[in-house]
Design a protein around this motif. Structure first.
Motif, short mmCIF file in Angstrom:
data_model
loop_
_atom_site.label_atom_id
_atom_site.label_comp_id
_atom_site.label_asym_id
_atom_site.label_seq_id
_atom_site.Cartn_x
_atom_site.Cartn_y
_atom_site.Cartn_z
N GLN A 90 0.83 -1.21 0.00
CA GLN A 90 0.00 0.00 0.00
C GLN A 90 0.86 1.25 0.00
O GLN A 90 0.54 2.23 -0.68
CB GLN A 90 -0.94 0.00 1.21
N TYR A 91 1.96 1.22 0.72
CA TYR A 91 2.89 2.36 0.75
C TYR A 91 3.38 2.67 -0.67
O TYR A 91 3.38 3.81 -1.11
CB TYR A 91 4.07 2.02 1.67
N ARG A 92 3.77 1.63 -1.39
CA ARG A 92 4.27 1.83 -2.75
C ARG A 92 3.16 2.21 -3.72
O ARG A 92 3.36 3.04 -4.61
CB ARG A 92 5.02 0.58 -3.23
N MET A 93 1.98 1.64 -3.54
CA MET A 93 0.86 2.01 -4.42
C MET A 93 0.48 3.47 -4.19
O MET A 93 0.12 4.18 -5.15
CB MET A 93 -0.33 1.08 -4.19
N LYS A 98 0.60 8.97 -7.13
CA LYS A 98 1.00 10.36 -7.35
C LYS A 98 1.87 10.53 -8.60
O LYS A 98 2.16 11.64 -9.01
CB LYS A 98 1.77 10.87 -6.13
N ASN A 99 2.27 9.42 -9.19
CA ASN A 99 3.14 9.45 -10.37
C ASN A 99 2.25 9.31 -11.61
O ASN A 99 1.84 8.22 -11.97
CB ASN A 99 4.16 8.32 -10.29
N HIS A 100 1.97 10.43 -12.27
CA HIS A 100 1.06 10.44 -13.41
C HIS A 100 1.67 9.82 -14.66
O HIS A 100 0.95 9.56 -15.63
CB HIS A 100 0.57 11.85 -13.67
N ALA A 101 2.95 9.55 -14.65
CA ALA A 101 3.60 8.91 -15.80
C ALA A 101 3.38 7.40 -15.80
O ALA A 101 3.63 6.73 -16.79
CB ALA A 101 5.10 9.22 -15.80
N VAL A 102 2.90 6.87 -14.67
CA VAL A 102 2.66 5.43 -14.55
C VAL A 102 1.17 5.15 -14.69
O VAL A 102 0.35 5.72 -13.96
CB VAL A 102 3.17 4.89 -13.19
N LYS A 142 -0.97 -7.82 -13.19
CA LYS A 142 -0.97 -6.36 -13.38
C LYS A 142 -2.22 -5.72 -12.80
O LYS A 142 -3.22 -6.40 -12.54
CB LYS A 142 -0.81 -6.02 -14.85
N MET A 143 -2.10 -4.42 -12.66
CA MET A 143 -3.18 -3.60 -12.15
C MET A 143 -3.12 -2.28 -12.93
O MET A 143 -2.04 -1.72 -13.09
CB MET A 143 -3.00 -3.34 -10.66
N THR A 144 -4.26 -1.81 -13.39
CA THR A 144 -4.31 -0.50 -14.05
C THR A 144 -4.69 0.53 -13.00
O THR A 144 -5.62 0.29 -12.22
CB THR A 144 -5.34 -0.53 -15.20
N LYS A 145 -3.95 1.63 -12.99
CA LYS A 145 -4.21 2.67 -11.98
C LYS A 145 -5.50 3.40 -12.29
O LYS A 145 -5.91 3.56 -13.37
CB LYS A 145 -3.07 3.68 -11.96
#
Length: 145
Positions: A90-93, A98-102, A142-145
Protein backbone atom coordinates in the motif's frame (compact mmCIF):
# COMPACT_ATOMS: atom_id res chain seq x y z
CA UNK A 1 8.18 2.08 10.06
CA UNK A 2 8.77 2.06 6.32
CA UNK A 3 11.85 3.86 5.09
CA UNK A 4 14.08 4.00 2.04
CA UNK A 5 16.64 1.23 1.65
CA UNK A 6 20.24 2.19 2.31
CA UNK A 7 23.27 0.22 1.14
CA UNK A 8 24.03 -0.45 4.81
CA UNK A 9 20.83 -2.58 4.82
CA UNK A 10 22.16 -4.99 2.19
CA UNK A 11 23.33 -7.71 4.61
CA UNK A 12 19.99 -7.67 6.45
CA UNK A 13 17.98 -7.81 3.22
CA UNK A 14 20.08 -10.74 1.97
CA UNK A 15 19.47 -12.45 5.32
CA UNK A 16 15.73 -11.80 4.93
CA UNK A 17 15.91 -13.41 1.48
CA UNK A 18 17.68 -16.46 2.93
CA UNK A 19 15.00 -16.84 5.61
CA UNK A 20 12.43 -17.01 2.79
CA UNK A 21 14.42 -19.66 0.89
CA UNK A 22 13.39 -22.26 -0.27
CA UNK A 23 9.71 -21.58 0.49
CA UNK A 24 9.38 -18.41 -1.63
CA UNK A 25 12.71 -18.17 -3.46
CA UNK A 26 15.14 -20.60 -5.01
CA UNK A 27 18.72 -20.31 -3.64
CA UNK A 28 19.94 -19.53 -7.17
CA UNK A 29 18.02 -16.22 -7.05
CA UNK A 30 20.33 -14.77 -4.39
CA UNK A 31 22.78 -13.67 -7.07
CA UNK A 32 19.92 -11.87 -8.88
CA UNK A 33 18.93 -10.07 -5.67
CA UNK A 34 22.51 -8.95 -5.03
CA UNK A 35 22.75 -7.68 -8.61
CA UNK A 36 19.43 -5.86 -8.19
CA UNK A 37 20.58 -4.16 -4.98
CA UNK A 38 23.86 -3.08 -6.60
CA UNK A 39 22.80 -2.19 -10.15
CA UNK A 40 19.05 -2.16 -10.72
CA UNK A 41 17.73 -0.47 -7.61
CA UNK A 42 15.37 2.45 -8.23
CA UNK A 43 12.95 2.78 -5.31
CA UNK A 44 13.44 0.19 -2.60
CA UNK A 45 12.05 0.26 0.92
CA UNK A 46 12.44 -1.64 4.16
CA UNK A 47 9.91 -2.21 6.91
CA UNK A 48 11.56 -1.83 10.29
CA UNK A 49 10.20 -2.86 13.67
CA UNK A 50 12.25 -2.47 16.84
CA UNK A 51 15.29 -1.59 14.68
CA UNK A 52 15.01 -4.92 12.82
CA UNK A 53 14.26 -5.18 9.11
CA UNK A 54 11.25 -7.49 8.82
CA UNK A 55 10.15 -6.62 5.29
CA UNK A 56 11.40 -5.16 2.03
CA UNK A 57 10.11 -4.35 -1.42
CA UNK A 58 10.80 -2.12 -4.36
CA UNK A 59 9.56 -0.41 -7.49
CA UNK A 60 11.22 -0.26 -10.90
CA UNK A 61 10.08 2.09 -13.64
CA UNK A 62 9.65 1.63 -17.38
CA UNK A 63 8.64 5.12 -18.59
CA UNK A 64 8.36 4.22 -22.27
CA UNK A 65 5.69 1.66 -21.33
CA UNK A 66 4.06 3.88 -18.65
CA UNK A 67 4.72 0.94 -16.35
CA UNK A 68 6.02 0.40 -12.82
CA UNK A 69 6.99 -3.03 -11.53
CA UNK A 70 6.76 -4.11 -7.90
CA UNK A 71 10.01 -5.95 -7.16
CA UNK A 72 11.74 -8.18 -4.61
CA UNK A 73 9.06 -8.29 -1.94
CA UNK A 74 9.87 -10.33 1.14
CA UNK A 75 8.63 -10.49 4.70
CA UNK A 76 10.32 -12.13 7.70
CA UNK A 77 8.65 -15.58 7.97
CA UNK A 78 7.52 -15.09 11.60
CA UNK A 79 5.91 -11.76 10.62
CA UNK A 80 3.95 -13.06 7.61
CA UNK A 81 0.18 -12.88 7.82
CA UNK A 82 0.25 -9.85 10.13
CA UNK A 83 -0.46 -7.13 7.55
CA UNK A 84 3.14 -6.06 6.96
CA UNK A 85 3.13 -7.13 3.30
CA UNK A 86 -0.16 -5.32 2.75
CA UNK A 87 1.21 -2.17 4.41
CA UNK A 88 4.38 -2.31 2.32
CA UNK A 89 2.47 -2.76 -0.95
CA UNK A 90 0.00 0.00 0.00
CA UNK A 91 2.89 2.36 0.75
CA UNK A 92 4.27 1.83 -2.75
CA UNK A 93 0.86 2.01 -4.42
CA UNK A 94 0.30 5.38 -2.69
CA UNK A 95 3.62 6.61 -4.13
CA UNK A 96 2.64 5.35 -7.57
CA UNK A 97 -0.79 6.99 -7.38
CA UNK A 98 1.00 10.36 -7.35
CA UNK A 99 3.14 9.45 -10.37
CA UNK A 100 1.06 10.44 -13.41
CA UNK A 101 3.60 8.91 -15.80
CA UNK A 102 2.66 5.43 -14.55
CA UNK A 103 -0.58 3.89 -15.83
CA UNK A 104 0.07 0.19 -15.21
CA UNK A 105 1.59 -1.55 -12.18
CA UNK A 106 2.96 -5.03 -12.69
CA UNK A 107 4.32 -7.68 -10.39
CA UNK A 108 6.19 -10.82 -11.38
CA UNK A 109 5.94 -13.41 -8.64
CA UNK A 110 5.64 -17.17 -8.24
CA UNK A 111 2.88 -19.64 -7.49
CA UNK A 112 3.86 -19.33 -3.83
CA UNK A 113 2.87 -15.65 -3.49
CA UNK A 114 0.46 -14.75 -6.27
CA UNK A 115 -2.64 -15.16 -4.07
CA UNK A 116 -1.40 -12.29 -1.89
CA UNK A 117 -1.23 -10.00 -4.92
CA UNK A 118 -4.70 -11.09 -6.04
CA UNK A 119 -6.03 -10.02 -2.64
CA UNK A 120 -4.62 -6.52 -3.10
CA UNK A 121 -6.09 -6.12 -6.59
CA UNK A 122 -3.61 -7.51 -9.12
CA UNK A 123 -4.96 -9.70 -11.93
CA UNK A 124 -3.14 -12.70 -13.34
CA UNK A 125 -1.88 -12.06 -16.87
CA UNK A 126 0.25 -15.12 -17.63
CA UNK A 127 2.02 -18.12 -16.13
CA UNK A 128 5.36 -19.51 -17.31
CA UNK A 129 6.56 -22.77 -15.78
CA UNK A 130 10.05 -23.06 -14.25
CA UNK A 131 10.81 -19.40 -15.00
CA UNK A 132 12.71 -18.42 -11.84
CA UNK A 133 14.10 -21.90 -11.23
CA UNK A 134 12.86 -25.48 -11.34
CA UNK A 135 9.40 -25.56 -9.72
CA UNK A 136 9.34 -21.76 -9.35
CA UNK A 137 6.89 -20.54 -11.98
CA UNK A 138 6.41 -16.97 -13.17
CA UNK A 139 3.01 -15.49 -12.32
CA UNK A 140 2.86 -12.16 -14.11
CA UNK A 141 0.15 -9.92 -12.72
CA UNK A 142 -0.97 -6.36 -13.38
CA UNK A 143 -3.18 -3.60 -12.15
CA UNK A 144 -4.31 -0.50 -14.05
CA UNK A 145 -4.21 2.67 -11.98
Amino acid sequence: MIRRYSHKDKIKVIDLFRRNTPKYFDPSEEFDLENYLLRELEDYFVFEKNSEIIGAGGINYFPEEKLARISWDMIEPNSQGKGIGRELIQYRMNLLSKNHAVEIVMVRTSQHAYKFYEKVGFELEKVERDFWARNFHLYQMKMTK
